[in-house]
Design a protein around this motif. Structure first.
Motif, PDB file in Angstrom:
ATOM      1  N   UNK A  67     -35.500 -13.787  28.800  1.00 28.18           N
ATOM      2  CA  UNK A  67     -34.191 -13.165  28.715  1.00 28.18           C
ATOM      3  C   UNK A  67     -33.236 -14.064  29.493  1.00 28.18           C
ATOM      4  N   UNK A  68     -32.180 -14.539  28.829  1.00 33.62           N
ATOM      5  CA  UNK A  68     -31.184 -15.393  29.473  1.00 33.62           C
ATOM      6  C   UNK A  68     -29.891 -14.609  29.566  1.00 33.62           C
ATOM      7  N   UNK A  69     -29.304 -14.580  30.787  1.00 29.90           N
ATOM      8  CA  UNK A  69     -28.055 -13.853  31.014  1.00 29.90           C
ATOM      9  C   UNK A  69     -27.072 -14.733  31.782  1.00 29.90           C
ATOM     10  N   UNK A  70     -25.795 -14.633  31.420  1.00 28.74           N
ATOM     11  CA  UNK A  70     -24.718 -15.359  32.097  1.00 28.74           C
ATOM     12  C   UNK A  70     -23.562 -14.394  32.349  1.00 28.74           C
ATOM     13  N   UNK A  71     -22.850 -14.615  33.457  1.00 30.59           N
ATOM     14  CA  UNK A  71     -21.677 -13.791  33.731  1.00 30.59           C
ATOM     15  C   UNK A  71     -20.711 -13.851  32.557  1.00 30.59           C
ATOM     16  N   UNK A  72     -20.137 -12.714  32.220  1.00 31.92           N
ATOM     17  CA  UNK A  72     -19.178 -12.620  31.119  1.00 31.92           C
ATOM     18  C   UNK A  72     -17.745 -12.794  31.621  1.00 31.92           C
ATOM     19  N   UNK A  73     -17.587 -13.270  32.842  1.00 32.81           N
ATOM     20  CA  UNK A  73     -16.268 -13.404  33.453  1.00 32.81           C
ATOM     21  C   UNK A  73     -16.299 -14.570  34.435  1.00 32.81           C
ATOM     22  N   UNK A  74     -15.132 -15.092  34.804  1.00 33.83           N
ATOM     23  CA  UNK A  74     -15.113 -16.157  35.818  1.00 33.83           C
ATOM     24  C   UNK A  74     -15.592 -15.612  37.166  1.00 33.83           C
ATOM     25  N   UNK A  75     -16.423 -16.370  37.847  1.00 32.31           N
ATOM     26  CA  UNK A  75     -16.942 -15.928  39.142  1.00 32.31           C
ATOM     27  C   UNK A  75     -16.120 -16.466  40.302  1.00 32.31           C
ATOM     28  N   UNK A  76     -15.246 -17.403  40.026  1.00 36.56           N
ATOM     29  CA  UNK A  76     -14.382 -17.977  41.054  1.00 36.56           C
ATOM     30  C   UNK A  76     -13.006 -18.185  40.440  1.00 36.56           C
ATOM     31  N   UNK A  77     -11.991 -17.549  41.023  1.00 34.98           N
ATOM     32  CA  UNK A  77     -10.643 -17.724  40.505  1.00 34.98           C
ATOM     33  C   UNK A  77      -9.684 -18.089  41.628  1.00 34.98           C
ATOM     34  N   UNK A  78      -8.645 -18.845  41.284  1.00 36.15           N
ATOM     35  CA  UNK A  78      -7.585 -19.184  42.226  1.00 36.15           C
ATOM     36  C   UNK A  78      -6.302 -18.578  41.669  1.00 36.15           C
ATOM     37  N   UNK A  79      -5.634 -17.791  42.520  1.00 32.20           N
ATOM     38  CA  UNK A  79      -4.405 -17.117  42.104  1.00 32.20           C
ATOM     39  C   UNK A  79      -3.311 -17.404  43.139  1.00 32.20           C
ATOM     40  N   UNK A  80      -2.040 -17.179  42.785  1.00 32.21           N
ATOM     41  CA  UNK A  80      -0.957 -17.382  43.751  1.00 32.21           C
ATOM     42  C   UNK A  80      -1.146 -16.500  44.987  1.00 32.21           C
ATOM     43  N   UNK A  81      -0.632 -16.947  46.129  1.00 34.18           N
ATOM     44  CA  UNK A  81      -0.799 -16.228  47.395  1.00 34.18           C
ATOM     45  C   UNK A  81      -0.181 -14.833  47.401  1.00 34.18           C
ATOM     46  N   UNK A  82       0.843 -14.619  46.588  1.00 36.01           N
ATOM     47  CA  UNK A  82       1.508 -13.315  46.583  1.00 36.01           C
ATOM     48  C   UNK A  82       0.891 -12.355  45.555  1.00 36.01           C
ATOM     49  N   UNK A  83      -0.299 -12.707  45.069  1.00 34.68           N
ATOM     50  CA  UNK A  83      -0.969 -11.878  44.064  1.00 34.68           C
ATOM     51  C   UNK A  83      -2.345 -11.434  44.560  1.00 34.68           C
ATOM     52  N   UNK A  84      -2.903 -10.466  43.863  1.00 33.12           N
ATOM     53  CA  UNK A  84      -4.221  -9.942  44.208  1.00 33.12           C
ATOM     54  C   UNK A  84      -5.020  -9.769  42.908  1.00 33.12           C
ATOM     55  N   UNK A  85      -6.327  -9.898  43.022  1.00 35.81           N
ATOM     56  CA  UNK A  85      -7.213  -9.736  41.870  1.00 35.81           C
ATOM     57  C   UNK A  85      -8.050  -8.475  42.047  1.00 35.81           C
ATOM     58  N   UNK A  86      -8.103  -7.679  41.000  1.00 39.52           N
ATOM     59  CA  UNK A  86      -8.970  -6.503  40.972  1.00 39.52           C
ATOM     60  C   UNK A  86      -9.889  -6.666  39.774  1.00 39.52           C
ATOM     61  N   UNK A  87     -11.184  -6.440  39.977  1.00 39.78           N
ATOM     62  CA  UNK A  87     -12.136  -6.592  38.882  1.00 39.78           C
ATOM     63  C   UNK A  87     -12.348  -5.261  38.198  1.00 39.78           C
ATOM     64  N   UNK A  88     -12.164  -5.245  36.874  1.00 45.55           N
ATOM     65  CA  UNK A  88     -12.384  -4.041  36.066  1.00 45.55           C
ATOM     66  C   UNK A  88     -13.797  -4.097  35.485  1.00 45.55           C
ATOM     67  N   UNK A  89     -14.696  -3.296  36.031  1.00 50.14           N
ATOM     68  CA  UNK A  89     -16.103  -3.301  35.630  1.00 50.14           C
ATOM     69  C   UNK A  89     -16.285  -2.824  34.185  1.00 50.14           C
ATOM     70  N   UNK A  90     -15.397  -1.984  33.694  1.00 50.77           N
ATOM     71  CA  UNK A  90     -15.529  -1.488  32.321  1.00 50.77           C
ATOM     72  C   UNK A  90     -15.214  -2.564  31.291  1.00 50.77           C
ATOM     73  N   UNK A  91     -14.195  -3.411  31.568  1.00 49.58           N
ATOM     74  CA  UNK A  91     -13.805  -4.452  30.612  1.00 49.58           C
ATOM     75  C   UNK A  91     -14.336  -5.829  31.007  1.00 49.58           C
ATOM     76  N   UNK A  92     -14.947  -5.929  32.185  1.00 42.17           N
ATOM     77  CA  UNK A  92     -15.483  -7.196  32.701  1.00 42.17           C
ATOM     78  C   UNK A  92     -14.396  -8.263  32.811  1.00 42.17           C
ATOM     79  N   UNK A  93     -13.224  -7.862  33.281  1.00 44.34           N
ATOM     80  CA  UNK A  93     -12.108  -8.802  33.428  1.00 44.34           C
ATOM     81  C   UNK A  93     -11.470  -8.650  34.806  1.00 44.34           C
TER      82      UNK A  93
END
Length: 113
Positions: A67-93
């Motif tokens: 069984x081969x599995x890979x993340x369906x989303x980026x595991x490392x992201x760079x965003x502007x300092x005035x922004x925040x990232x929230x991970x949506x587990x339902x949409x995998x984004x």
């Protein structure tokens, strides 16, 4: 034009090198299904699925059943300092927005994985 092509290649290279994948070769030889412990489900050889941990998986025969599995989303992201990232587990984004205004989306500067 050559600079543009080089830029695109350099941006794509990290995601190809940092793909977060694993191969589970502990599947029972001679069987026709793989066990995904995340979903607690059996999947037939040749079947592709996305499990509850946002992993794209396939059950296949290589040298043996695996069984081969890979993340369906980026595991490392760079965003502007005035922004925040929230991970949506339902949409995998990743949902990227301004820290002080969740209704204003931000762009991802770079992503890998």
């Amino acid at each position: 034009m050559r600079s543009l092509v080089l830029g695109v290649l350099l941006c794509a290279l990290p995601s190809m090198l940092n793909a977060a994948c694993f191969v589970d070769q502990t599947q029972t030889p001679g069987k026709t299904h793989c066990w995904d412990s995340a979903d607690k489900t059996w999947y037939a050889v040749g079947y592709n699925w996305r499990n509850r941990n946002c992993m794209n998986c396939i059950c296949r025969y290589g040298i043996k059943l695996e069984m081969r599995c890979c993340h369906a989303y980026p595991t490392s992201i760079k965003i502007p300092d005035d922004c925040v990232s929230e991970f949506d587990q339902k949409t995998c984004t990743h949902i990227i927005h301004k820290k002080d205004d969740p209704s204003t989306e931000c762009r991802i500067i770079s992503a890998a994985g």
